[in-house]
Design an enzyme around this catalytic site. Structure first.
Site, PDB file in Angstrom:
ATOM      1  N   ASP A   1      34.494  43.947  47.039  1.00  0.00           N
ATOM      2  CA  ASP A   1      34.721  42.909  47.970  1.00  0.00           C
ATOM      3  C   ASP A   1      33.937  41.757  47.662  1.00  0.00           C
ATOM      4  O   ASP A   1      32.758  41.763  47.057  1.00  0.00           O
ATOM      5  CB  ASP A   1      33.995  43.497  49.313  1.00  0.00           C
ATOM      6  CG  ASP A   1      34.182  42.594  50.536  1.00  0.00           C
ATOM      7  OD1 ASP A   1      35.361  42.102  50.819  1.00  0.00           O
ATOM      8  OD2 ASP A   1      33.072  41.971  50.884  1.00  0.00           O
TER       9      ASP A   1
ATOM     10  N   GLU B   1      38.516  42.123  44.656  1.00  0.00           N
ATOM     11  CA  GLU B   1      39.192  41.157  45.680  1.00  0.00           C
ATOM     12  C   GLU B   1      38.496  39.936  44.947  1.00  0.00           C
ATOM     13  O   GLU B   1      37.380  39.492  45.280  1.00  0.00           O
ATOM     14  CB  GLU B   1      38.645  41.517  46.896  1.00  0.00           C
ATOM     15  CG  GLU B   1      39.302  40.346  48.127  1.00  0.00           C
ATOM     16  CD  GLU B   1      38.286  40.009  49.028  1.00  0.00           C
ATOM     17  OE1 GLU B   1      38.900  39.305  50.042  1.00  0.00           O
ATOM     18  OE2 GLU B   1      37.121  40.205  49.119  1.00  0.00           O
TER      19      GLU B   1
END
Length: 782
Positions: free
Chosen positions: A451, A504
């Site tokens: 993330d 990401e």
């Protein structure tokens, strides 16, 4: 000092103790009828010093004070049993005890009460015996092992690797670990706290008073250790840390493998007993790299997919559902423990513990195993970019910045009010790299989606001028974060074959999925990820779809631009939770028009997405055209699929399409085999903006094609001519999003379509097809 309640374990009161021996005074042996309390007989002691020698075994004032105030770095050097001139000195620190007796075979010697919970005595023994302690409290006597008679339970190699920041199985060395040590069962507690003046252990086993359980410092590594005999699984604990300024803080274990259910915050001693049954899955998962394999992902939030279900209950429903829909993988939003459910798991406090909201770590293993046995890979969101400021967790863990950067400009995350890890500190980097390995190795996770990578890579991320300091070269790149990500990826891929890491990353950083040893034009090696989320494709394509069809011709390039950079990285096309929450509307609600047009647009878009180069990811609820935004408090609107609901067929039609998309996808290598190779894609027409039409060919490694045609206008286009390869004698329709089964108008191409010798779109032959309104059609060689 107040008297505590009776300890949880009762014991038979010990027989009367002999008076404390002094040099030259041998204690009377116990009567023959008294059974020995230790299996190892002890040789009757003999004097080791002249009778007139007087030695005080009591602690000096300095050691007493440091132990009482939690600032002693070497409690084992003064507590326990030690050979001294005149015999063996026994020193015990048991706050609230009324008396302490040394028990060694038939020897029982009561220690002197020195006050403040300290007890001592000098026994005229030649050597330190195996002994236990009979500790008297009000109304009971406990016979226990003395924690301060044990050697360190952490080896030199572990300490060396920790000190160098390269212990790749750090969870085996730090935290709470049940074991048998020097023939005694118990739990070893270890914690990294280099700035602490002292560390004590508090838990259910000592009524959360750690005064009598200080840990010892193991050299210059900053690691503190204590083996607690008799402590086993299920016990709650925390570390009481004395900060450099003398204040105290009670902290959960950063390496805890199990925690209490939030909002409770204690760590729990855990040992796994799970036996895996996924050998077949693990053996085959490394056969084909992820970027060359079929890879369609169902993203979900475990706690709200079916609210109220535990890990084991999810294992009864989730694998069957995902397998029926044909997805190859699930991606779970963060599973690691987090105090605030509204963060969806993205503010982690327990990096080594699956959230206790849904069960135990072994229960989570059961769920992963069930998915594997159903043929479904398991990806997990992993959050190394930041952590929350909770005062019982990682923030200023030992009184100073430890896990976070010492520079305030680099410690605080500007967007989320959290703290950023100090990626340049070797122990912190080790904590995170080992954590990535831990999930893949211990829980058989098949991949980590990392993330917020962009926030790690740039020193000026969400910061204004003056709020950040350039790197040593004057640039904005966070060189420490780059090195960390490279090390993490290289370590995970080396240690756990068959896994994939996914970034990401929302910028144009060069080489996210390039190997770490390949230097790019910017001078950096690749970050080493296997795949990267294509945020640009997601934003552009959703923007195009949000426009009324009459205006789409002005935005045609938003659907074609992705092919300009499609092969710069190994991409995933993500329609994730981020796009269907917080006012962004659900996927079907982003589409223009009435309810029929919205569903038609959605179906056409999904088929366009599944045919586009890159892997697929779809968030839960979007597979059946949920109209409401996702909320973690109630999850998907499953009632939309209730046959008693009037519009159930509309939602079931979209779900049936998703199932068929996945089915055709998995059986059509042209749709995934050359996702990262330009040879796998050719435009047929990418400039038909006036028609709102896109047509392209996908190829597999054998050259077998699939023709995908999308008509994003609301009109039927009869006899629409498309240039085709001249080596295909006929085509047939393998998927059409407008069929009645999916809720469409059922305008199809039922017959084989044969090429005509009329050049078109720069090709020698062409076909004429009927394009349904707001629909995508897939054609394959007949």
């Amino acid at each position: 000092m107040p008297t505590p309640p009776a300890p949880p374990t009762t014991a038979t009161p010990a027989p009367a103790s002999a008076p404390l021996p002094t040099p030259g005074n041998t204690p009377e042996p116990a009567p023959a009828s008294t059974p020995p309390t230790s299996p190892t007989p002890v040789t009757p002691p003999t004097p080791t010093a002249p009778p007139n020698t007087t030695i005080s075994p009591a602690l000096d004032a300095t050691d007493r004070d440091r132990l009482l105030h939690g600032t002693h770095h070497a409690p084992h050097s003064v507590l326990g049993a030690h050979q001294v001139s005149g015999g063996v000195a026994f020193r015990v620190f048991r706050p609230f005890a009324l008396g302490v007796t040394v028990v060694a075979g038939q020897l029982r010697a009561e220690l002197h009460d020195d006050g403040d919970g300290f007890f001592s005595g000098l026994l005229p023994l030649h050597g330190v015996p195996e002994y236990r302690l009979a500790v008297a409290y009000e109304g009971t006597v406990q016979e226990v092992e003395d924690a301060y008679r044990f050697l360190p339970a952490l080896g030199d190699l572990d300490l060396h690797l920790i000190g160098e920041g390269r212990h790749e199985e750090l969870w085996q060395a730090l935290g709470a670990r049940t074991m048998t040590h020097q023939g005694v069962t118990g739990t070893r507690f270890t914690v990294w706290a280099p700035d602490a003046q002292g560390v004590r252990l508090a838990g259910t086993f000592n009524f959360w008073d750690g005064t009598g359980a200080p840990l010892r410092s193991l050299g210059g590594t900053g690691v503190w250790e204590l083996f607690m005999p008799g402590i086993g699984e299920g016990e709650l604990y925390k570390f009481e840390i004395t900060r450099p300024d003398g204040s105290k803080t009670l902290r959960a274990d950063p390496m805890a493998r199990r925690t209490e259910v939030p909002p409770s915050t204690s760590s729990i001693v855990h040992a796994s007993h799970y036996e895996w049954n996924d050998e077949e899955w693990l053996a085959q998962r490394a056969e084909v790299p992820a970027h060359e394999a079929a890879f369609s992902v169902y993203e979900l939030h475990l706690a709200s997919w079916r609210p109220g279900l535990t890990y084991r209950q999810l294992a009864e429903q989730l694998p069957a559902y995902v397998r029926d829909l044909g997805f190859t993988h699930v991606e779970m939003m963060p599973v690691a423990e987090h105090p605030f459910g509204g963060s969806w798991g993205y503010q982690v406090t327990g990096f080594y513990a699956p959230t206790a909201r849904l069960g135990t770590p072994d229960d989570f293993k059961f769920l992963v195993d069930a998915l594997h046995q159903a043929g479904i890979g398991v990806l997990m969101d992993w959050v190394p970019a930041h952590f929350p400021r909770d005062d019982w967790a990682l923030a200023e863990f030992d009184g100073r910045p430890l896990y976070e950067h010492a520079d305030p400009l680099r410690a605080a995350h500007p967007d989320w009010g959290t703290l950023e890890f100090d990626f340049g500190r070797r122990e912190v980097r080790n904590f995170l790299v080992a954590n990535a390995v831990y999930w893949c190795q211990e829980f058989h996770i098949d991949g980590l989606r990392v993330d917020a990578v962009a926030s790690m890579l740039y020193l000026d991320y969400s910061r204004e001028p003056g709020q950040w300091t350039p790197n040593e070269h004057g640039g904005r790149e966070n060189l420490d974060a780059v090195a960390f990500l490279q090390e993490m990826n290289a370590t995970v891929y080396r240690r756990v074959p068959g896994v994939v890491t996914i970034a990401e990353e929302s910028t144009a950083w060069d080489g996210v999925t390039r190997a770490t040893h390949h230097i790019g034009p910017g001078g950096f090696g690749g970050l080493g990820f296997g795949l990267k989320w294509n945020m640009g494709w997601m934003h552009d394509s959703l923007d195009y779809m949000s426009h009324e069809p009459v205006h789409r011709k002005h935005h045609h390039g938003e659907m074609t631009f992705s092919m300009v950079y499609a092969y710069s990285e190994n991409y995933v096309l993500p329609i994730s939770h981020d796009e269907v929450v917080h006012g962004k509307r659900s996927l079907v609600s982003k589409m223009p028009g009435d309810w029929w047009q919205q569903r038609a647009n959605l179906r056409a878009y999904l088929a366009f997405m599944w045919a586009h180069p890159g892997k697929q990811l779809l968030f839960m609820g979007q597979e059946f055209a949920q109209g409401a935004e996702w909320s973690e408090t109630h999850g998907p609107d499953w009632w939309l699929l209730d046959p008693a609901y009037g519009a159930e067929a509309d939602h079931r039609g979209v779900r049936d399409l998703v199932r068929d998309l996945n089915t055709v996808y998995r059986h059509t290598p042209a749709l995934w085999q050359l996702d990262t190779d330009p040879a796998g894609f050719q435009w047929v027409t990418g400039d038909a903006s006036e028609d709102n039409v896109f047509a392209f060919l996908r190829y597999d490694t054998d050259g077998s094609p699939l023709l995908a045609v999308s008509n994003f206008s609301p009109v039927v286009r009869h006899d629409y001519r498309l240039g085709t390869p001249d080596d295909i004698p006929a085509w047939h329709e393998t998927l059409n999003t407008d069929t009645a089964l999916y809720g469409g108008s059922d305008i199809t191409n039922p017959d084989h379509i044969k090429p005509e010798p009329q050049p078109w779109h720069g090709r020698p032959t062409s076909i004429r097809v009927t394009l349904p309104p707001l629909a995508t059609v897939w054609l394959r060689p007949a």
